[in-house]
Design a protein around this motif. Structure first.
Motif, PDB file in Angstrom:
ATOM      1  N   ALA A  46      47.638  28.492  34.110  1.00 49.08           N
ATOM      2  CA  ALA A  46      48.164  29.382  35.160  1.00 49.08           C
ATOM      3  C   ALA A  46      49.006  28.603  36.163  1.00 49.08           C
ATOM      4  CB  ALA A  46      47.010  30.090  35.871  1.00 49.08           C
ATOM      5  N   ILE A  47      48.658  27.359  36.387  1.00 51.49           N
ATOM      6  CA  ILE A  47      49.464  26.535  37.303  1.00 51.49           C
ATOM      7  C   ILE A  47      50.700  25.986  36.590  1.00 51.49           C
ATOM      8  CG2 ILE A  47      49.459  24.353  38.604  1.00 51.49           C
ATOM      9  CD1 ILE A  47      46.525  25.097  39.356  1.00 51.49           C
ATOM     10  N   LEU A  48      50.496  25.521  35.364  1.00 48.38           N
ATOM     11  CA  LEU A  48      51.632  24.930  34.645  1.00 48.38           C
ATOM     12  C   LEU A  48      52.717  25.957  34.332  1.00 48.38           C
ATOM     13  CD1 LEU A  48      49.874  22.472  32.157  1.00 48.38           C
ATOM     14  CD2 LEU A  48      51.039  21.933  34.306  1.00 48.38           C
ATOM     15  N   THR A  49      52.339  27.226  34.179  1.00 49.73           N
ATOM     16  CA  THR A  49      53.338  28.236  33.779  1.00 49.73           C
ATOM     17  C   THR A  49      54.206  28.705  34.943  1.00 49.73           C
ATOM     18  OG1 THR A  49      53.610  30.169  32.342  1.00 49.73           O
ATOM     19  CG2 THR A  49      51.989  30.378  34.108  1.00 49.73           C
ATOM     20  N   GLN A  50      53.909  28.238  36.150  1.00 48.14           N
ATOM     21  CA  GLN A  50      54.764  28.606  37.284  1.00 48.14           C
ATOM     22  C   GLN A  50      56.198  28.120  37.025  1.00 48.14           C
ATOM     23  OE1 GLN A  50      52.633  26.568  40.419  1.00 48.14           O
ATOM     24  NE2 GLN A  50      51.337  28.327  40.885  1.00 48.14           N
ATOM     25  N   ASN A  51      57.130  29.031  37.066  1.00 45.74           N
ATOM     26  CA  ASN A  51      58.563  28.713  36.913  1.00 45.74           C
ATOM     27  C   ASN A  51      58.931  28.025  35.606  1.00 45.74           C
ATOM     28  OD1 ASN A  51      59.215  29.608  39.631  1.00 45.74           O
ATOM     29  ND2 ASN A  51      58.114  27.776  40.288  1.00 45.74           N
ATOM     30  N   THR A  52      58.205  28.320  34.549  1.00 46.05           N
ATOM     31  CA  THR A  52      58.614  27.753  33.258  1.00 46.05           C
ATOM     32  C   THR A  52      58.144  28.649  32.123  1.00 46.05           C
ATOM     33  OG1 THR A  52      58.787  25.678  32.015  1.00 46.05           O
ATOM     34  CG2 THR A  52      56.603  26.299  32.734  1.00 46.05           C
ATOM     35  N   ALA A  53      58.753  28.454  30.956  1.00 48.21           N
ATOM     36  CA  ALA A  53      58.388  29.265  29.791  1.00 48.21           C
ATOM     37  C   ALA A  53      57.083  28.755  29.188  1.00 48.21           C
ATOM     38  CB  ALA A  53      59.496  29.203  28.751  1.00 48.21           C
ATOM     39  N   TRP A  54      56.346  29.653  28.544  1.00 49.72           N
ATOM     40  CA  TRP A  54      55.035  29.313  28.008  1.00 49.72           C
ATOM     41  C   TRP A  54      55.100  28.204  26.960  1.00 49.72           C
ATOM     42  CZ3 TRP A  54      50.417  29.463  29.714  1.00 49.72           C
ATOM     43  CH2 TRP A  54      49.349  29.223  28.856  1.00 49.72           C
ATOM     44  N   LYS A  55      56.185  28.148  26.194  1.00 50.86           N
ATOM     45  CA  LYS A  55      56.266  27.113  25.145  1.00 50.86           C
ATOM     46  C   LYS A  55      56.234  25.712  25.768  1.00 50.86           C
ATOM     47  CE  LYS A  55      61.337  27.395  24.422  1.00 50.86           C
ATOM     48  NZ  LYS A  55      61.732  27.034  25.744  1.00 50.86           N
ATOM     49  N   ASN A  56      56.731  25.559  26.982  1.00 52.84           N
ATOM     50  CA  ASN A  56      56.679  24.260  27.667  1.00 52.84           C
ATOM     51  C   ASN A  56      55.257  23.950  28.141  1.00 52.84           C
ATOM     52  OD1 ASN A  56      59.472  24.037  27.363  1.00 52.84           O
ATOM     53  ND2 ASN A  56      59.815  25.209  29.241  1.00 52.84           N
ATOM     54  N   VAL A  57      54.545  25.002  28.539  1.00 55.05           N
ATOM     55  CA  VAL A  57      53.144  24.837  28.955  1.00 55.05           C
ATOM     56  C   VAL A  57      52.302  24.369  27.755  1.00 55.05           C
ATOM     57  CG1 VAL A  57      51.124  26.041  29.868  1.00 55.05           C
ATOM     58  CG2 VAL A  57      53.410  26.628  30.696  1.00 55.05           C
ATOM     59  N   GLU A  58      52.582  24.958  26.597  1.00 57.60           N
ATOM     60  CA  GLU A  58      51.818  24.587  25.395  1.00 57.60           C
ATOM     61  C   GLU A  58      51.946  23.098  25.098  1.00 57.60           C
ATOM     62  OE1 GLU A  58      51.685  28.620  22.693  1.00 57.60           O
ATOM     63  OE2 GLU A  58      53.488  27.395  22.617  1.00 57.60           O
ATOM     64  N   LYS A  59      53.157  22.567  25.291  1.00 56.65           N
ATOM     65  CA  LYS A  59      53.357  21.127  25.026  1.00 56.65           C
ATOM     66  C   LYS A  59      52.545  20.287  26.004  1.00 56.65           C
ATOM     67  CE  LYS A  59      58.056  21.854  23.386  1.00 56.65           C
ATOM     68  NZ  LYS A  59      59.425  21.962  23.868  1.00 56.65           N
ATOM     69  N   ALA A  60      52.554  20.689  27.278  1.00 56.14           N
ATOM     70  CA  ALA A  60      51.804  19.928  28.288  1.00 56.14           C
ATOM     71  C   ALA A  60      50.300  20.006  28.023  1.00 56.14           C
ATOM     72  CB  ALA A  60      52.127  20.476  29.680  1.00 56.14           C
ATOM     73  N   ILE A  61      49.814  21.186  27.667  1.00 55.95           N
ATOM     74  CA  ILE A  61      48.374  21.328  27.402  1.00 55.95           C
ATOM     75  C   ILE A  61      47.994  20.546  26.140  1.00 55.95           C
ATOM     76  CG2 ILE A  61      46.614  22.999  26.685  1.00 55.95           C
ATOM     77  CD1 ILE A  61      47.605  24.833  28.861  1.00 55.95           C
ATOM     78  N   ALA A  62      48.883  20.545  25.145  1.00 57.61           N
ATOM     79  CA  ALA A  62      48.614  19.747  23.935  1.00 57.61           C
ATOM     80  C   ALA A  62      48.487  18.267  24.310  1.00 57.61           C
ATOM     81  CB  ALA A  62      49.726  19.959  22.917  1.00 57.61           C
ATOM     82  N   ASN A  63      49.317  17.787  25.222  1.00 57.19           N
ATOM     83  CA  ASN A  63      49.221  16.388  25.675  1.00 57.19           C
ATOM     84  C   ASN A  63      47.867  16.127  26.337  1.00 57.19           C
ATOM     85  OD1 ASN A  63      51.800  15.889  24.821  1.00 57.19           O
ATOM     86  ND2 ASN A  63      52.741  15.991  26.854  1.00 57.19           N
ATOM     87  N   LEU A  64      47.452  17.046  27.212  1.00 57.19           N
ATOM     88  CA  LEU A  64      46.176  16.876  27.927  1.00 57.19           C
ATOM     89  C   LEU A  64      45.007  16.871  26.938  1.00 57.19           C
ATOM     90  CD1 LEU A  64      46.917  19.348  30.883  1.00 57.19           C
ATOM     91  CD2 LEU A  64      46.776  16.852  31.066  1.00 57.19           C
ATOM     92  N   LYS A  65      45.096  17.727  25.932  1.00 60.61           N
ATOM     93  CA  LYS A  65      44.017  17.782  24.929  1.00 60.61           C
ATOM     94  C   LYS A  65      44.012  16.515  24.062  1.00 60.61           C
ATOM     95  CE  LYS A  65      43.340  22.734  24.301  1.00 60.61           C
ATOM     96  NZ  LYS A  65      43.539  23.901  23.444  1.00 60.61           N
ATOM     97  N   ARG A  66      45.178  16.102  23.661  1.00 55.76           N
ATOM     98  CA  ARG A  66      45.276  14.906  22.811  1.00 55.76           C
ATOM     99  C   ARG A  66      44.672  13.690  23.499  1.00 55.76           C
ATOM    100  NH1 ARG A  66      50.603  14.027  22.882  1.00 55.76           N
ATOM    101  NH2 ARG A  66      50.242  12.411  24.431  1.00 55.76           N
ATOM    102  N   GLU A  67      44.870  13.613  24.820  1.00 53.91           N
ATOM    103  CA  GLU A  67      44.342  12.476  25.582  1.00 53.91           C
ATOM    104  C   GLU A  67      42.900  12.699  26.039  1.00 53.91           C
ATOM    105  OE1 GLU A  67      45.966   9.573  25.909  1.00 53.91           O
ATOM    106  OE2 GLU A  67      47.470  10.499  24.605  1.00 53.91           O
ATOM    107  N   GLY A  68      42.358  13.872  25.729  1.00 55.69           N
ATOM    108  CA  GLY A  68      40.950  14.153  26.066  1.00 55.69           C
ATOM    109  C   GLY A  68      40.685  14.214  27.560  1.00 55.69           C
ATOM    110  N   VAL A  69      41.649  14.746  28.320  1.00 57.80           N
ATOM    111  CA  VAL A  69      41.497  14.744  29.786  1.00 57.80           C
ATOM    112  C   VAL A  69      41.443  16.160  30.373  1.00 57.80           C
ATOM    113  CG1 VAL A  69      42.606  12.499  30.001  1.00 57.80           C
ATOM    114  CG2 VAL A  69      44.008  14.563  30.175  1.00 57.80           C
TER     115      VAL A  69
END
Ligand code: SF4
Length: 214
Positions: free
Chosen positions: A32-55
């Motif tokens: 909900a915070i990451l999607t501010q002023n951006t398309a959802w596909k960009n949020v998916e990439k950021a969340i994938a990074n956070l998951k990959r790093e286990g954070v």
């Protein structure tokens, strides 16, 4: 037109949207915070990074350096601002004793608490309450305003609290309905009732004063 009729039409035409795509309530908060002023596909990439790093949990994200967090969420844009906002909401969650404890607050109190976090406005707060906490509050956005104006349901400018009160005054408070209706409005706005509307393929033509003139 009754909003229930609008909801039924959109649901029949587009089918259930089943928002929000996430594995945990905390992931919804982050999205909900990451999607501010951006398309959802960009949020998916950021969340994938956070998951990959286990954070992807509030304690770990709070412990991370701003630089490290910023790099992981970079695909979502506005990464300096969003790093600060994520840290602030993580601080709130940790200080509250965790996501579950925070979400035990009554809707109005929870909304006020979220709105007290710098960078969380009404749309983000309501998205968190509806999709992460599972409590009934309707989410308004620019798509809602545009559609309601075109349908003659709303006159005047973008008034978040006014449009929210209008919807909640017509629909029984239901988490499932509120979730689906908001998602369907956004789907309709992206696919059909766009900036330049594709009225020819719209399921609402008989209800819409704009049909044929826009
Ligand atoms: S008829 Fe056109 S303007 Fe009206 S809701 Fe449909 S797409 Fe939007």
């Amino acid at each position: 037109m009754q909003l229930e009729e609008l909801y039924r039409r959109l649901l029949r035409f587009y089918g259930p949207q089943n928002w929000w795509p996430a594995d945990t309530p905390f992931e919804v908060v982050v999205g909900a915070i990451l999607t501010q002023n951006t398309a959802w596909k960009n949020v998916e990439k950021a969340i994938a990074n956070l998951k990959r790093e286990g954070v992807l949990d509030p304690e770990t994200m709070l412990r991370m350096s701003d630089d490290a967090l910023r790099e992981l969420i970079r695909p979502a844009g506005f990464y300096n601002q969003k790093t600060r906002r994520l840290k602030a909401v993580c601080r709130l969650i940790v200080d509250s004793g965790g996501v579950e404890e925070l979400f035990k607050l009554p809707v109005d109190v929870l909304r006020g608490t979220l709105l007290s976090v710098k960078g969380i406005g009404p749309e983000t707060a309501d998205a968190i309450i509806l999709y992460a906490a599972g409590k009934p509050t309707f989410v308004i956005d620019r798509y809602t305003h545009r559609l309601f104006v075109r349908l003659g349901l709303w006159r005047g400018g973008y008034n978040y609290e006014g449009i929210k009160a209008f919807v909640e005054g017509q629909l029984e408070p239901s988490v499932d309905t509120y979730r689906e209706f908001h998602a369907l409005i956004d789907e309709h706005a992206k696919r059909t009732c766009r900036k330049t509307p594709l009225c020819i393929s719209c399921p609402l033509t008989d209800l819409c004063p704009k049909h044929g003139v826009c």
